[in-house]
Design a protein around this motif. Structure first.
Motif, short mmCIF file in Angstrom:
data_model
loop_
_atom_site.label_atom_id
_atom_site.label_comp_id
_atom_site.label_asym_id
_atom_site.label_seq_id
_atom_site.Cartn_x
_atom_site.Cartn_y
_atom_site.Cartn_z
N UNK A 1 0.82 -1.21 0.00
CA UNK A 1 0.00 0.00 0.00
C UNK A 1 0.85 1.26 0.00
N UNK A 2 0.26 2.37 -0.44
CA UNK A 2 0.97 3.64 -0.34
C UNK A 2 0.92 4.13 1.11
N UNK A 3 1.53 5.27 1.36
CA UNK A 3 1.66 5.73 2.75
C UNK A 3 0.32 6.13 3.36
N UNK A 4 -0.69 6.36 2.53
CA UNK A 4 -2.02 6.69 3.02
C UNK A 4 -2.89 5.46 3.24
N UNK A 5 -2.46 4.31 2.70
CA UNK A 5 -3.24 3.09 2.80
C UNK A 5 -4.39 3.03 1.81
N UNK A 6 -4.41 3.93 0.84
CA UNK A 6 -5.49 3.96 -0.15
C UNK A 6 -5.08 3.36 -1.49
N UNK A 7 -3.88 3.69 -1.93
CA UNK A 7 -3.40 3.22 -3.22
C UNK A 7 -2.54 1.97 -3.07
N UNK A 8 -2.17 1.40 -4.23
CA UNK A 8 -1.30 0.23 -4.27
C UNK A 8 -0.09 0.59 -5.12
N UNK A 9 1.09 0.41 -4.57
CA UNK A 9 2.30 0.77 -5.32
C UNK A 9 3.05 -0.43 -5.86
N UNK A 10 2.67 -1.64 -5.45
CA UNK A 10 3.30 -2.84 -6.01
C UNK A 10 2.41 -4.04 -5.76
N UNK A 11 2.46 -4.97 -6.69
CA UNK A 11 1.77 -6.25 -6.57
C UNK A 11 2.74 -7.35 -6.98
N UNK A 12 2.91 -8.35 -6.13
CA UNK A 12 3.71 -9.52 -6.46
C UNK A 12 2.77 -10.69 -6.72
N UNK A 13 2.98 -11.37 -7.84
CA UNK A 13 2.15 -12.52 -8.21
C UNK A 13 3.03 -13.69 -8.61
N UNK A 14 2.81 -14.84 -7.99
CA UNK A 14 3.49 -16.06 -8.38
C UNK A 14 2.53 -16.92 -9.19
N UNK A 15 3.05 -17.61 -10.19
CA UNK A 15 2.22 -18.48 -11.00
C UNK A 15 1.49 -17.72 -12.08
N UNK A 16 0.67 -18.45 -12.84
CA UNK A 16 -0.02 -17.85 -13.98
C UNK A 16 -1.53 -17.78 -13.79
N UNK A 17 -1.98 -17.87 -12.55
CA UNK A 17 -3.41 -17.80 -12.28
C UNK A 17 -4.00 -16.44 -12.60
N UNK A 18 -5.30 -16.41 -12.81
CA UNK A 18 -5.99 -15.17 -13.16
C UNK A 18 -5.94 -14.18 -12.00
N UNK A 19 -5.65 -12.94 -12.34
CA UNK A 19 -5.71 -11.84 -11.38
C UNK A 19 -5.81 -10.57 -12.20
N UNK A 20 -6.80 -9.75 -11.91
CA UNK A 20 -6.99 -8.50 -12.64
C UNK A 20 -6.46 -7.34 -11.82
N UNK A 21 -5.60 -6.56 -12.42
CA UNK A 21 -5.07 -5.39 -11.72
C UNK A 21 -6.15 -4.33 -11.59
N UNK A 22 -6.13 -3.64 -10.44
CA UNK A 22 -7.17 -2.66 -10.11
C UNK A 22 -6.57 -1.31 -9.72
N UNK A 23 -5.48 -0.94 -10.38
CA UNK A 23 -4.87 0.34 -10.06
C UNK A 23 -5.82 1.48 -10.41
#
Length: 235
Positions: free
Chosen positions: A126-148
């Motif tokens: 999370x960002x310093x405010x806890x509202x945004x996302x500054x990084x996402x780590x994903x292992x494997x090839x499973x489905x995940x949709x980014x929500x930036x």
């Protein structure tokens, strides 16, 4: 395991529009270039990162050894999703998606984030405010949709729940400090202002900043080296 880092970068003249009230267009462009170079430098030094790819039409920003990916259009989340699929097709087992405006980020924080993220296969910074996302780590090839975007941290947590994936939330200073708004700029100037003071000055001051490049990198023999000075001078 092969871990790739993935970023998305706009052409500098289009970036950081929310800083237009306090920085000129030239200052914003220099700031973008310096922050990108700083993030690439940290990724280069990180032991857990095997390669870097950047989705951008501004390929002139990228130093030698960094892979340029085409922007398919459709916005940031669509571009990152397509980029992740492209990296998996290239053999990536893990993908670290992060922003290019994290001037405090260190190699040790990147390594810590990746290692902790492996416990569940999904990690969020999370960002310093806890509202945004500054990084996402994903292992494997499973489905995940980014929500930036607005309230992305909550939206990423919801996405994890919808995919029945446990998300590890990791708070690290370098991942928390991004620069989007004038208040972010003011906060950073009050803590680590030398970077921005250099970036916001003359072109020459960029080369005199404390961000001096190493004479060589661990990627040089492979060859995957890049020069911070090259990124600043030629970005």
């Amino acid at each position: 395991m092969t871990c790739w880092a993935l970023l998305a970068v706009k052409p500098p003249h289009l970036g950081k529009s929310r800083l237009a009230s306090v920085l000129s267009g030239a200052q914003r462009e220099r700031l973008i270039r310096v922050m990108l170079a700083r993030v690439l430098d940290a990724l280069d030094a990180a032991e857990e990162i095997d390669q870097i790819a950047v989705v951008t039409p501004a390929t002139e920003l990228l130093p030698r050894g960094v892979i340029a990916l085409d922007d398919p259009g459709g916005g940031l989340n669509h571009a990152l999703g397509a980029g992740r699929r492209a990296l998996i097709a290239r053999g990536a087992d893990e993908v670290l998606v992060l922003h290019a405006d994290l001037p405090s980020l260190s190699a040790s924080e990147i390594d810590s984030f990746v290692r902790q993220g492996r416990h569940t296969g999904l990690a969020l910074a999370p960002d310093r405010h806890g509202h945004g996302t500054n990084a996402v780590f994903l292992a494997g090839d499973g489905d995940f949709s980014f929500r930036f975007g607005t309230s992305s941290f909550t939206r990423h947590m919801d996405e994890a729940a919808a995919r029945a994936r446990e998300a590890t939330v990791i708070n690290l200073p370098g991942f928390a400090m991004d620069i989007d708004e004038p208040a972010d700029l003011q906060h950073f100037l009050g803590t680590e202002g030398s970077l921005l003071e250099s970036a916001l000055g003359t072109e020459g001051s960029l080369l005199e900043s404390p961000l001096t490049p190493r004479s060589s990198t661990r990627w040089t023999p492979r060859p995957r080296n890049f020069s911070l000075l090259h990124a600043v001078e030629h970005g």
